[in-house]
Design a protein around this motif. Sequence first.
Motif, PDB file in Angstrom:
ATOM      1  N   PHE A 242       0.822  -1.121  -0.050  1.00 12.81           N
ATOM      2  CA  PHE A 242      -0.125  -0.115  -0.090  1.00 12.81           C
ATOM      3  C   PHE A 242       1.026   1.347   0.105  1.00 12.81           C
ATOM      4  O   PHE A 242       1.866   1.325   0.811  1.00 12.81           O
ATOM      5  N   ALA A 243       0.701   2.283  -1.027  1.00 16.94           N
ATOM      6  CA  ALA A 243       1.288   3.404  -0.982  1.00 16.94           C
ATOM      7  C   ALA A 243       0.244   4.636  -1.099  1.00 16.94           C
ATOM      8  O   ALA A 243      -0.778   4.430  -1.564  1.00 16.94           O
ATOM      9  N   ALA A 244       0.693   5.783  -0.612  1.00 17.96           N
ATOM     10  CA  ALA A 244      -0.290   6.990  -0.369  1.00 17.96           C
ATOM     11  C   ALA A 244       0.311   8.093  -0.556  1.00 17.96           C
ATOM     12  O   ALA A 244       1.507   8.333   0.065  1.00 17.96           O
ATOM     13  N   GLN A 245      -0.263   9.155  -1.148  1.00 22.91           N
ATOM     14  CA  GLN A 245       0.214  10.505  -1.111  1.00 22.91           C
ATOM     15  C   GLN A 245      -0.843  11.451  -1.548  1.00 22.91           C
ATOM     16  O   GLN A 245      -2.001  11.136  -1.972  1.00 22.91           O
ATOM     17  N   THR A 246      -0.585  12.793  -0.966  1.00 23.64           N
ATOM     18  CA  THR A 246      -1.721  13.859  -1.153  1.00 23.64           C
ATOM     19  C   THR A 246      -1.145  14.744  -2.172  1.00 23.64           C
ATOM     20  O   THR A 246      -0.262  15.126  -2.374  1.00 23.64           O
ATOM     21  N   TRP A 247      -2.398  15.272  -3.253  1.00 22.67           N
ATOM     22  CA  TRP A 247      -2.119  16.326  -3.793  1.00 22.67           C
ATOM     23  C   TRP A 247      -2.894  17.647  -3.593  1.00 22.67           C
ATOM     24  O   TRP A 247      -4.104  17.393  -3.014  1.00 22.67           O
ATOM     25  N   SER A 248      -2.615  18.642  -4.146  1.00 23.54           N
ATOM     26  CA  SER A 248      -3.376  19.914  -3.748  1.00 23.54           C
ATOM     27  C   SER A 248      -4.561  19.774  -4.892  1.00 23.54           C
ATOM     28  O   SER A 248      -4.516  19.713  -6.133  1.00 23.54           O
ATOM     29  N   MET A 249      -5.796  20.022  -4.387  1.00 26.03           N
ATOM     30  CA  MET A 249      -6.875  19.976  -5.070  1.00 26.03           C
ATOM     31  C   MET A 249      -7.059  21.119  -6.146  1.00 26.03           C
ATOM     32  O   MET A 249      -7.438  21.148  -7.263  1.00 26.03           O
ATOM     33  N   GLU A 250      -6.343  22.168  -5.553  1.00 22.27           N
ATOM     34  CA  GLU A 250      -6.340  23.557  -6.398  1.00 22.27           C
ATOM     35  C   GLU A 250      -5.503  23.005  -7.668  1.00 22.27           C
ATOM     36  O   GLU A 250      -5.977  23.727  -8.867  1.00 22.27           O
ATOM     37  N   ARG A 251      -4.515  22.568  -7.656  1.00 20.80           N
ATOM     38  CA  ARG A 251      -3.357  22.358  -8.607  1.00 20.80           C
ATOM     39  C   ARG A 251      -4.431  21.260  -9.853  1.00 20.80           C
ATOM     40  O   ARG A 251      -4.558  21.571 -11.005  1.00 20.80           O
ATOM     41  N   ILE A 252      -5.224  20.620  -8.927  1.00 19.82           N
ATOM     42  CA  ILE A 252      -6.015  19.797  -9.908  1.00 19.82           C
ATOM     43  C   ILE A 252      -7.093  20.332 -10.955  1.00 19.82           C
ATOM     44  O   ILE A 252      -7.257  20.236 -11.806  1.00 19.82           O
ATOM     45  N   LYS A 253      -7.686  21.024  -9.892  1.00 20.82           N
ATOM     46  CA  LYS A 253      -8.822  21.813 -10.565  1.00 20.82           C
ATOM     47  C   LYS A 253      -8.266  22.758 -11.531  1.00 20.82           C
ATOM     48  O   LYS A 253      -9.013  23.006 -12.668  1.00 20.82           O
ATOM     49  N   GLU A 254      -7.316  23.511 -11.442  1.00 20.55           N
ATOM     50  CA  GLU A 254      -6.685  24.519 -12.396  1.00 20.55           C
ATOM     51  C   GLU A 254      -6.429  23.816 -13.448  1.00 20.55           C
ATOM     52  O   GLU A 254      -6.424  24.186 -14.742  1.00 20.55           O
ATOM     53  N   ALA A 255      -5.693  22.538 -13.576  1.00 22.42           N
ATOM     54  CA  ALA A 255      -5.329  21.891 -14.691  1.00 22.42           C
ATOM     55  C   ALA A 255      -6.832  21.416 -15.434  1.00 22.42           C
ATOM     56  O   ALA A 255      -6.597  21.421 -16.699  1.00 22.42           O
ATOM     57  N   GLY A 256      -7.680  20.841 -14.736  1.00 22.17           N
ATOM     58  CA  GLY A 256      -8.869  20.529 -15.387  1.00 22.17           C
ATOM     59  C   GLY A 256      -9.377  21.539 -16.330  1.00 22.17           C
ATOM     60  O   GLY A 256     -10.011  21.604 -17.165  1.00 22.17           O
ATOM     61  N   LYS A 257      -9.660  22.840 -15.684  1.00 22.33           N
ATOM     62  CA  LYS A 257     -10.092  24.209 -16.118  1.00 22.33           C
ATOM     63  C   LYS A 257      -9.546  24.451 -17.354  1.00 22.33           C
ATOM     64  O   LYS A 257     -10.025  24.709 -18.248  1.00 22.33           O
TER      65      LYS A 257
END
Length: 457
Positions: A242-257
């Motif tokens: 099992f491996a895990a990590q966190t990313w900024s939701m703002e980065r992901i939203k901005e990329a999607g937009k």
Amino acid sequence: MPFMPVSDSMFLIGETREHPFHVGGLQLFKPPADIGRDYAEVFYEQLMATTEVSSDFRKRPGQPLAVMGNLTWIIDDEIDFEYHVRREALPSPARVRELLAVTSRWHSAPLDRHRPLWEMHVVEGLSDGRLAVYTKMHHAVIDGVGALRMMMRSLSDDPDARDCQAVWAPAKKRAKSSIVSTTNTSALDLVRGAAGAVKQIVSIPPGLLKYGRHALSDPQLVRPLSAPHTMLNVSIGGARRFAAQTWSMERIKEAGKALGGTVNDVVLAMCSGALRTYLEERNALPDKPLIAMCPVSIRAEGDQNAGNSVTALLANLATDKPDPLERFSAIRDSVQAAKSVLSEMTPAQRMLVGALNGAPALSAAVPGLVDRATPAFNVIISNVPGPRTDMFWNGFEMDGCYPASIPIDGVALNITCTSSGSSMHFGLTGCRTSVPHLQRILSHLEEALVQLEESVA
């Protein structure tokens, strides 16, 4: 003894020692500023103070280990909390790496069918002072979306709230006006219910015809059995990593937009780029694009019941395309095509289509066939939306929420993510042998997101 729906019992029937079917989650909590060094004991004792237990946490299969037992539930009157809720300590000072290692071992072990199908581990000893909670529950009891909603029900968005109960507490009763009494059900209600069930069954053949027409006419819709064979599509053992990590939701939203897509499109594109790099490193990237099976919840908004209410779509990950923009466009178009078909269907039709999309994976039940048969899909990728605000449990701030899910025979990797507040949390669960150096995929996920950001900069 209540009967068990087929959508739940299939997870018990298909389970073996090498292929456990439980869903799990690893949460990280920051202790409140005004608490002492015994914060782990305080957290544990507050959990144990919740003595009223929901029936979902008291049920186990009737006649354990017998096939007929998979058709009924037994509801236990008493719960052995010392068995189900365990206080653990890592060798201090421990890193998150050590926490993930022990979580991998916990997630590898099947649940005891002679007891209610859940466990919780409260873990202290992290060098940064955070507290960890790993929980697992059998998929026959609840699906991933239901599990997340159940967990969030026990939390509060108020950091000063001190009345939070454990996740096993029964849901708060709704107002009487919103409750349908089962004791006062009229004959007319029963007739309406039966008519509704018949209507759903009758709707299935037209739904299949509709799906078949789309599969033949829409080039963006992924057809069953179009996945290539890869190193991920082999027989797997029972040990997990099992491996895990966190990313900024703002980065992901901005990329999607910027790319004209959704958060889910970006998540799939990150996974696509990461898997492409991971397979390239091992000289194992196929010429054909990888296909992801993506579970899709068909729960009604606000539904916090246990059980399973999910279908599945197939998504083209476009791993044959080196350009990140071309990959993103192909992924977005593929998902839109699949969702468009599902949107025209009834719930029964959607569940059947999901079963058809995953049906070829049942070949894993035939010894030796997994390594030879065309895979139904190459990887499982799921995105479970969580709360939009920061959440707390009696003053402890939830700082991470990492899903631990289910690889299956023939599909050695499961990537599941969930959002909370301003973060997106990825949990990768893989066969320990078939997916070597699983943690490298985390680095490749970051690289894939950077590629998307740079491509639209």
